[in-house]
Design a protein around this motif. Structure first.
Motif, PDB file in Angstrom:
ATOM      1  N   GLN A  92      -5.088   9.677   1.209  1.00 48.99           N
ATOM      2  CA  GLN A  92      -5.359   8.454   1.948  1.00 48.99           C
ATOM      3  C   GLN A  92      -4.455   7.326   1.474  1.00 48.99           C
ATOM      4  O   GLN A  92      -3.970   7.332   0.338  1.00 48.99           O
ATOM      5  N   ARG A  93      -4.241   6.365   2.362  1.00 49.83           N
ATOM      6  CA  ARG A  93      -3.476   5.185   1.989  1.00 49.83           C
ATOM      7  C   ARG A  93      -4.266   4.406   0.931  1.00 49.83           C
ATOM      8  O   ARG A  93      -5.471   4.217   1.054  1.00 49.83           O
ATOM      9  N   GLU A  94      -3.555   3.934  -0.106  1.00 53.77           N
ATOM     10  CA  GLU A  94      -4.221   3.223  -1.182  1.00 53.77           C
ATOM     11  C   GLU A  94      -3.512   1.920  -1.499  1.00 53.77           C
ATOM     12  O   GLU A  94      -2.300   1.785  -1.295  1.00 53.77           O
ATOM     13  N   TYR A 148       5.618   3.715   1.092  1.00 60.08           N
ATOM     14  CA  TYR A 148       5.092   2.401   0.730  1.00 60.08           C
ATOM     15  C   TYR A 148       5.104   1.502   1.968  1.00 60.08           C
ATOM     16  O   TYR A 148       6.142   1.363   2.639  1.00 60.08           O
ATOM     17  N   PHE A 149       3.957   0.871   2.225  1.00 58.96           N
ATOM     18  CA  PHE A 149       3.779   0.039   3.402  1.00 58.96           C
ATOM     19  C   PHE A 149       3.517  -1.406   2.999  1.00 58.96           C
ATOM     20  O   PHE A 149       2.766  -1.680   2.058  1.00 58.96           O
ATOM     21  N   ASN A 180       1.878  -5.071   4.128  1.00 54.82           N
ATOM     22  CA  ASN A 180       0.765  -5.547   4.944  1.00 54.82           C
ATOM     23  C   ASN A 180       0.670  -7.060   4.812  1.00 54.82           C
ATOM     24  O   ASN A 180       0.904  -7.604   3.721  1.00 54.82           O
ATOM     25  N   TRP A 235       1.137  -4.356   9.838  1.00 56.13           N
ATOM     26  CA  TRP A 235       1.686  -3.351   8.937  1.00 56.13           C
ATOM     27  C   TRP A 235       3.168  -3.134   9.251  1.00 56.13           C
ATOM     28  O   TRP A 235       3.585  -3.199  10.406  1.00 56.13           O
ATOM     29  N   GLY A 277       6.928   1.336   6.877  1.00 58.81           N
ATOM     30  CA  GLY A 277       6.937   2.105   5.639  1.00 58.81           C
ATOM     31  C   GLY A 277       8.322   2.459   5.151  1.00 58.81           C
ATOM     32  O   GLY A 277       9.265   2.581   5.933  1.00 58.81           O
ATOM     33  N   ALA A 298       5.569   8.355  -2.645  1.00 59.24           N
ATOM     34  CA  ALA A 298       4.733   8.050  -1.479  1.00 59.24           C
ATOM     35  C   ALA A 298       5.562   7.240  -0.484  1.00 59.24           C
ATOM     36  O   ALA A 298       6.667   6.796  -0.802  1.00 59.24           O
ATOM     37  N   TYR A 322       0.862  -1.172   0.000  1.00 59.33           N
ATOM     38  CA  TYR A 322       0.000   0.000   0.000  1.00 59.33           C
ATOM     39  C   TYR A 322       0.902   1.226   0.000  1.00 59.33           C
ATOM     40  O   TYR A 322       2.079   1.134   0.363  1.00 59.33           O
ATOM     41  N   ARG A 323       0.365   2.370  -0.397  1.00 56.16           N
ATOM     42  CA  ARG A 323       1.153   3.591  -0.383  1.00 56.16           C
ATOM     43  C   ARG A 323       0.305   4.766   0.062  1.00 56.16           C
ATOM     44  O   ARG A 323      -0.908   4.773  -0.097  1.00 56.16           O
ATOM     45  N   GLN A 324       1.001   5.750   0.607  1.00 52.70           N
ATOM     46  CA  GLN A 324       0.322   6.961   1.067  1.00 52.70           C
ATOM     47  C   GLN A 324       1.166   8.166   0.709  1.00 52.70           C
ATOM     48  O   GLN A 324       2.296   8.309   1.184  1.00 52.70           O
TER      49      GLN A 324
END
Length: 122
Positions: free
Chosen positions: A44-46, A93-94, A96, A112, A115, A91, A37-39
């Protein structure tokens, strides 16, 4: 307890490539769904991409054809190969993951990572 540690972020010019890695460690029986995911700032995180333990993959439309998600189940590691990077990919990047931590309990816990920053300059 389970830890997810991302690495591989950095600064790259538009059109360049980066490879992100997420290493899972701790009380792991098995890992089911994993994803990136990225923010971006002010957003918002997407979802970027997800992969099941069976190898089924899903990508956000914005990264299809440029990013490739993969995983090494033996190493409990998730990867994201990012090619043809664009400034809009900038962004945090996370990583998960849905992790089963008890051998006699099939329930999973969602974790999570902390990042990793990806910055793409134009």
């Amino acid at each position: 307890q389970v830890q997810l540690v991302e690495s591989g972020g950095g600064l790259v010019q538009a059109g360049g490539s980066l490879r992100l890695q997420c290493a899972a460690s701790g009380s792991i029986v098995s890992i089911y769904n994993m994803g990136w995911y990225r923010q971006a700032p002010g957003k918002q995180r997407e979802l970027v991409a997800t992969i099941t333990n069976g190898g089924s993959i899903n990508y956000a439309d914005s990264v299809k054809g440029r990013f490739t998600i993969s995983r090494d189940n033996a190493k409990n590691t998730l990867y994201l190969q990012m090619n043809s990077l664009k400034p809009e990919d900038t962004a945090v990047y996370f990583c998960n993951a849905d992790v089963r931590t008890r051998r006699y309990d099939s329930r999973t816990t969602n974790y999570w990572g902390q990042g990793t920053q990806v910055t793409v300059s134009s």
